[in-house]
Every structure is written in C-alpha cells, then in structure tokens.
Design a protein around this motif. Structure first.
Motif, short mmCIF file in Angstrom:
data_model
loop_
_atom_site.label_atom_id
_atom_site.label_comp_id
_atom_site.label_asym_id
_atom_site.label_seq_id
_atom_site.Cartn_x
_atom_site.Cartn_y
_atom_site.Cartn_z
N HIS A 23 0.95 -1.18 0.22
CA HIS A 23 0.22 0.27 -0.15
C HIS A 23 0.72 1.40 -0.17
O HIS A 23 0.67 2.37 -0.71
N HIS A 27 1.10 3.81 -2.98
CA HIS A 27 0.39 5.36 -2.24
C HIS A 27 1.70 5.83 -3.14
O HIS A 27 1.62 7.10 -3.55
N ALA A 45 -6.58 7.11 -12.69
CA ALA A 45 -7.12 6.08 -11.69
C ALA A 45 -6.68 4.27 -13.01
O ALA A 45 -7.14 3.31 -11.95
N THR A 50 -7.75 2.36 -8.96
CA THR A 50 -7.56 2.54 -8.21
C THR A 50 -9.14 3.86 -8.86
O THR A 50 -9.11 3.63 -10.16
N SER A 51 -9.91 4.18 -7.97
CA SER A 51 -11.07 5.07 -8.77
C SER A 51 -10.89 6.45 -9.04
O SER A 51 -9.84 7.20 -8.40
N GLU A 53 -12.35 8.73 -7.66
CA GLU A 53 -12.72 9.09 -6.98
C GLU A 53 -11.40 9.39 -5.80
O GLU A 53 -11.24 10.00 -5.25
N THR A 54 -10.96 8.24 -5.88
CA THR A 54 -9.49 8.08 -4.38
C THR A 54 -8.60 9.39 -5.35
O THR A 54 -8.32 9.38 -4.68
N ILE A 55 -8.64 9.19 -6.25
CA ILE A 55 -7.82 10.05 -7.39
C ILE A 55 -8.12 11.83 -6.36
O ILE A 55 -6.48 11.88 -6.34
N ARG A 57 -9.56 12.97 -4.53
CA ARG A 57 -10.00 13.39 -2.77
C ARG A 57 -8.69 12.95 -2.17
O ARG A 57 -8.40 13.48 -1.00
N HIS A 58 -7.53 11.95 -2.21
CA HIS A 58 -6.28 12.14 -1.73
C HIS A 58 -5.13 12.51 -2.23
O HIS A 58 -4.17 12.60 -1.60
N TYR A 59 -4.99 12.22 -3.75
CA TYR A 59 -3.22 12.46 -4.03
C TYR A 59 -3.66 14.19 -5.68
O TYR A 59 -2.50 14.60 -5.49
#
Length: 83
Positions: A23, A27, A45, A50-51, A53-55, A57-59
């Motif tokens: 992980h 990351h 993504a 990876t979704s 949304e995750t990209i 929100r976090h990156y």
C-alpha cells in the motif's frame, strides 16, 4: 516468492526500512505520477486500478493541474475587468 507482501517485507528488511508495505509503495507511485502532470484523473485512475474519486480525494492536490480551471477563470475575469 510465494507472496508479494512477504517479498516486499523481506526486501524492506534487508534495506533497513520500516513500515514498507504494498500500500505504501502504491501510494508513493500514485503521488509521484500525479505530481508529474502527464495525465488526468481518469487516466491515472485506470492505470493504477483506483477509482477517480480516490485520485481526486487523496492525490490530486499534488498535481500541477490542481485547480487550473479556477485559476484560468480568475485570470479571464481579471483581464475583463482590467481590459
């Protein structure tokens, strides 16, 4: 090697690194990729499975494109006012 987790754990141990996991490596890879500015959210993504949304929100805040549309809109408005 029977397990990627075991392989990474052993490699990290040999390198004297604590806390390295698959992980953490994913990351780091996503963060560095986004920082390069060479693709958009959907492309990263898909590449990293990876979704979007995750990209976002976090990156995405690491991207040179982060908030680019907002900056362009403000610059256009400034040019209209100062014209």
């Amino acid at each position: 090697m029977g397990s990627i987790k075991t392989g990474i754990h052993r490699a990290a141990e040999r390198a004297g690194l604590d806390g390295v996991t698959p992980h953490v490596l994913k990351h780091t890879a996503i963060t560095w990729a986004v920082m390069s500015g060479h693709a958009d959210v959907e492309e990263w993504a898909e590449f990293f499975d990876t979704s979007p949304e995750t990209i976002r929100r976090h990156y995405w805040h690491h991207s040179p494109r982060h908030q680019a549309r907002a900056v362009e809109a403000i610059e256009r408005r400034g040019q209209q006012l100062c014209g």
